[in-house]
Scaffold this motif. Structure first.
Motif, PDB file in Angstrom:
ATOM      1  N   SER A  27       0.885  -1.293  -0.055  1.00  0.00           N
ATOM      2  CA  SER A  27       0.045   0.226   0.026  1.00  0.00           C
ATOM      3  C   SER A  27       1.122   1.241  -0.044  1.00  0.00           C
ATOM      4  O   SER A  27       1.878   1.105   0.818  1.00  0.00           O
ATOM      5  N   PRO A  28       0.556   2.257  -0.678  1.00  0.00           N
ATOM      6  CA  PRO A  28       1.274   3.347  -0.544  1.00  0.00           C
ATOM      7  C   PRO A  28       1.032   4.494   0.414  1.00  0.00           C
ATOM      8  O   PRO A  28       1.767   5.279   0.703  1.00  0.00           O
ATOM      9  N   ALA A  29       0.072   4.002   1.293  1.00  0.00           N
ATOM     10  CA  ALA A  29      -0.157   4.695   2.500  1.00  0.00           C
ATOM     11  C   ALA A  29      -0.527   3.910   3.879  1.00  0.00           C
ATOM     12  O   ALA A  29      -1.521   4.303   4.707  1.00  0.00           O
ATOM     13  N   LYS A  30       0.497   3.163   4.107  1.00  0.00           N
ATOM     14  CA  LYS A  30       0.291   2.580   5.124  1.00  0.00           C
ATOM     15  C   LYS A  30       0.415   3.369   6.482  1.00  0.00           C
ATOM     16  O   LYS A  30       1.489   4.139   6.814  1.00  0.00           O
ATOM     17  N   THR A  31      -0.301   3.285   7.536  1.00  0.00           N
ATOM     18  CA  THR A  31      -0.079   3.910   8.942  1.00  0.00           C
ATOM     19  C   THR A  31       0.723   3.107   9.556  1.00  0.00           C
ATOM     20  O   THR A  31       1.086   1.991   9.557  1.00  0.00           O
ATOM     21  N   ALA A  32       1.353   3.906  10.579  1.00  0.00           N
ATOM     22  CA  ALA A  32       2.131   3.146  11.764  1.00  0.00           C
ATOM     23  C   ALA A  32       1.700   1.988  12.397  1.00  0.00           C
ATOM     24  O   ALA A  32       1.795   1.001  12.595  1.00  0.00           O
ATOM     25  N   ASP A  33      -0.025   2.192  12.580  1.00  0.00           N
ATOM     26  CA  ASP A  33      -0.575   1.341  13.371  1.00  0.00           C
ATOM     27  C   ASP A  33      -0.848  -0.116  12.413  1.00  0.00           C
ATOM     28  O   ASP A  33      -0.659  -1.283  12.614  1.00  0.00           O
ATOM     29  N   GLU A  34      -0.991   0.162  11.067  1.00  0.00           N
ATOM     30  CA  GLU A  34      -1.029  -0.866  10.154  1.00  0.00           C
ATOM     31  C   GLU A  34       0.150  -1.421   9.998  1.00  0.00           C
ATOM     32  O   GLU A  34       0.227  -2.787  10.173  1.00  0.00           O
ATOM     33  N   LEU A  35       1.358  -1.218  10.123  1.00  0.00           N
ATOM     34  CA  LEU A  35       2.656  -1.300   9.623  1.00  0.00           C
ATOM     35  C   LEU A  35       2.870  -2.448  11.118  1.00  0.00           C
ATOM     36  O   LEU A  35       3.552  -3.454  11.191  1.00  0.00           O
ATOM     37  N   ARG A  36       2.513  -1.785  12.341  1.00  0.00           N
ATOM     38  CA  ARG A  36       2.786  -2.475  13.544  1.00  0.00           C
ATOM     39  C   ARG A  36       2.055  -3.527  13.595  1.00  0.00           C
ATOM     40  O   ARG A  36       2.509  -4.681  14.168  1.00  0.00           O
ATOM     41  N   GLU A  37       1.120  -3.736  13.101  1.00  0.00           N
ATOM     42  CA  GLU A  37       0.035  -4.963  13.190  1.00  0.00           C
ATOM     43  C   GLU A  37       0.819  -6.033  12.200  1.00  0.00           C
ATOM     44  O   GLU A  37       0.720  -7.212  12.531  1.00  0.00           O
ATOM     45  N   ALA A  38       1.016  -5.558  10.915  1.00  0.00           N
ATOM     46  CA  ALA A  38       1.738  -6.639  10.186  1.00  0.00           C
ATOM     47  C   ALA A  38       2.861  -7.125  10.727  1.00  0.00           C
ATOM     48  O   ALA A  38       3.157  -8.319  10.644  1.00  0.00           O
ATOM     49  N   LEU A  39       3.776  -6.274  11.254  1.00  0.00           N
ATOM     50  CA  LEU A  39       5.256  -6.804  11.759  1.00  0.00           C
ATOM     51  C   LEU A  39       4.890  -7.765  12.963  1.00  0.00           C
ATOM     52  O   LEU A  39       5.539  -8.633  13.048  1.00  0.00           O
ATOM     53  N   ALA A  40       3.772  -7.438  13.761  1.00  0.00           N
ATOM     54  CA  ALA A  40       3.439  -8.403  14.983  1.00  0.00           C
ATOM     55  C   ALA A  40       3.029  -9.822  14.267  1.00  0.00           C
ATOM     56  O   ALA A  40       3.286 -10.756  15.095  1.00  0.00           O
ATOM     57  N   HIS A  41       2.249  -9.842  13.182  1.00  0.00           N
ATOM     58  CA  HIS A  41       1.905 -11.022  12.634  1.00  0.00           C
ATOM     59  C   HIS A  41       3.017 -11.805  11.970  1.00  0.00           C
ATOM     60  O   HIS A  41       2.711 -12.933  11.531  1.00  0.00           O
ATOM     61  N   GLY A  42       4.299 -11.014  11.403  1.00  0.00           N
ATOM     62  CA  GLY A  42       5.024 -11.972  10.564  1.00  0.00           C
ATOM     63  C   GLY A  42       4.651 -11.920   8.873  1.00  0.00           C
ATOM     64  O   GLY A  42       5.215 -12.481   8.428  1.00  0.00           O
ATOM     65  N   ILE A  43       3.731 -10.621   8.630  1.00  0.00           N
ATOM     66  CA  ILE A  43       3.348 -10.596   7.441  1.00  0.00           C
ATOM     67  C   ILE A  43       4.515  -9.870   6.679  1.00  0.00           C
ATOM     68  O   ILE A  43       5.027  -8.868   7.267  1.00  0.00           O
ATOM     69  N   ALA A  44       4.658 -10.256   5.393  1.00  0.00           N
ATOM     70  CA  ALA A  44       5.743  -9.515   4.467  1.00  0.00           C
ATOM     71  C   ALA A  44       5.102  -8.092   4.390  1.00  0.00           C
ATOM     72  O   ALA A  44       3.946  -7.846   4.101  1.00  0.00           O
ATOM     73  N   VAL A  45       6.043  -7.179   4.391  1.00  0.00           N
ATOM     74  CA  VAL A  45       5.793  -5.822   4.132  1.00  0.00           C
ATOM     75  C   VAL A  45       6.691  -5.254   2.954  1.00  0.00           C
ATOM     76  O   VAL A  45       8.277  -5.610   3.130  1.00  0.00           O
TER      77      VAL A  45
END
Length: 433
Positions: free
Chosen positions: A97-115
């Protein structure tokens, strides 16, 4: 009788489409599974294939694809929530996404999702977040190879001025990218997305080759195989003119192997993000004809399928033409000598037309029209003009003369529509007087 004709007949007979529910989306489950099989067969077995959720953000579809070893490419918190609810393993999900918020990134990183970071500022944000909490997420950078425009500008994501990714040919960009990877050992991926419909295969392959060349340059500069995965986003264009599947996944994979010979030699993991090409051919929108009339000598069939489900076709018919097939009131293929007819939708503006002067057997009230190749984007992304409720979507499986249906998404009720439109806050504005 074809499987499609059988499905239409049974949809009418079983009341999936009728006077009370005059519009529905239908998905051929066997067709979807066959497309997934063709994708796996075309690419190396080690490739991770993800489905671009924007093409069909429907939990049962994502669950079906997960059973076919296809993960999810998501472009926001809603799509991520759908993927997780569908049971897609986090290690088979990619967040773009071109507009990821800090919360969205934090959730993805917590789940181990590729970013895939879209830009320099997002990469700086990831510096802070990864320093605050360790993560198992693979992290990469999206680059824009700036290779040009396809025939549909709005779907061409690798133009000189595209909003996506780090513009690879801008002054100093390549050098910055090499430094960025050298300074961050946790950056292990590169991602590029050239486009889909309207983008020829050679253009897409050129974008992949440029990304591959950059990975080789980065790895030479840092003295190790730091970039280990190439995420080659972008979907194949779909043939909307006939039942033929062209281009195929196999054709694209062969071209990639010839254009970037080292791509499949085992040194790099490969991630794909196909969407439309996995589902389009397996779907149709089936609508009832409510009225027929003439105007200025033009025959017009007013149906329940218009801009609310076929938004792109109505507003950009040259880029998104659809095949229309006529069926009678019982759902049987319509007979009769074809005559030019305009197929119109229910929306209250003059341009709400699916097809203009299309040769079809003469349509009558109670007949049906099927809009083919609409398994992706059409019935899943609703345009709520005139507050028309979202239609139901159903999967089907045909065998031995019978067809079974399963609900993918129930038709939206009027009560649900009213609730969605703020009914709980009906007096809120008046209270501000």
């Amino acid at each position: 009788m074809t499987a499609r004709d059988q499905a239409v007949r049974e949809a009418v007979a079983q009341g999936v489409v009728g006077p009370r529910e005059p519009l529905a989306g239908l998905l051929d489950v066997r067709g979807i599974r066959d497309a997934a099989t063709a994708l796996h067969t075309a690419f190396p077995r080690t490739a991770l294939h993800t489905f671009a959720v924007k093409a069909a953000p429907l939990v049962p579809v994502l669950h079906l694809l997960a059973g076919e070893r296809v993960g999810c490419e998501v472009a926001g918190p809603g799509e991520l929530a759908l993927a997780l609810r569908a049971g897609v393993p986090p290690d088979r999900v990619v967040l773009d996404s071109p507009a990821k918020t800090a919360d969205e990134l934090r959730e993805a990183l917590a789940h181990g999702i590729a970013v895939n970071a879209d830009n320099r500022q997002e990469l700086t944000r990831l510096d802070r977040l990864t320093a605050q909490a360790p993560t198992a997420s693979p992290i990469g950078v999206r680059v824009n190879p700036q290779i040009g425009t396809g025939s549909i500008a709005a779907l061409s994501t690798a133009t000189a001025t595209s909003k996506f990714g780090v513009a690879l040919r801008d002054e100093g960009a390549r050098e910055w990218l090499v430094r960025a990877f050298a300074e961050r050992p946790w950056l292990t991926r590169l991602h590029a997305h050239v486009g889909s419909q309207g983008c020829p295969l050679p253009l897409m392959a050129e974008g992949v080759r440029d990304t591959y060349d950059l990975a080789e340059e980065i790895n030479r500069a840092v003295g190790r195989q730091q970039v280990r995965t190439l995420d080659i986003g972008g979907g194949l264009p779909v043939n909307f003119a006939s039942d033929e599947v062209t281009p195929t996944f196999e054709e694209y994979a062969r071209l990639l192997a010839a254009t970037a010979p080292g791509l499949f030699d085992g040194r790099y993991g490969v991630v794909t993000e196909f969407g439309r090409s996995l589902l389009a051919k397996s779907g149709m929108v089936l609508a009832r004809v409510e009225y027929t009339k003439t105007a200025g000598g033009r025959r017009i069939a007013v149906t329940h399928a218009g801009a609310q489900v076929a938004t792109r076709t109505v507003f950009a018919p040259e880029s998104w033409p659809l095949r229309v097939v006529a069926y009678d009131a019982q759902g049987r293929p319509k007979q009769g000598r074809p005559v030019p007819q305009t197929v119109a939708g229910p929306c209250c503006f003059a341009g709400d037309l699916i097809a203009v002067d299309r040769p079809l057997p003469p349509l009558e009230p109670g007949d049906h029209v099927a809009l083919l190749d609409t398994g992706a984007y059409y019935f899943s992304n609703h345009f709520a003009y005139n507050s028309l409720p979202r239609p139901g979507v159903y999967g089907y499986a045909s065998a031995e003369g019978s067809t079974r249906f399963a609900t993918v998404r129930a038709p939206q009720s009027l009560e649900e529509l009213v609730t969605e439109s703020g009914a709980a806050h009906a007096t809120g504005l008046s209270a501000l007087r």
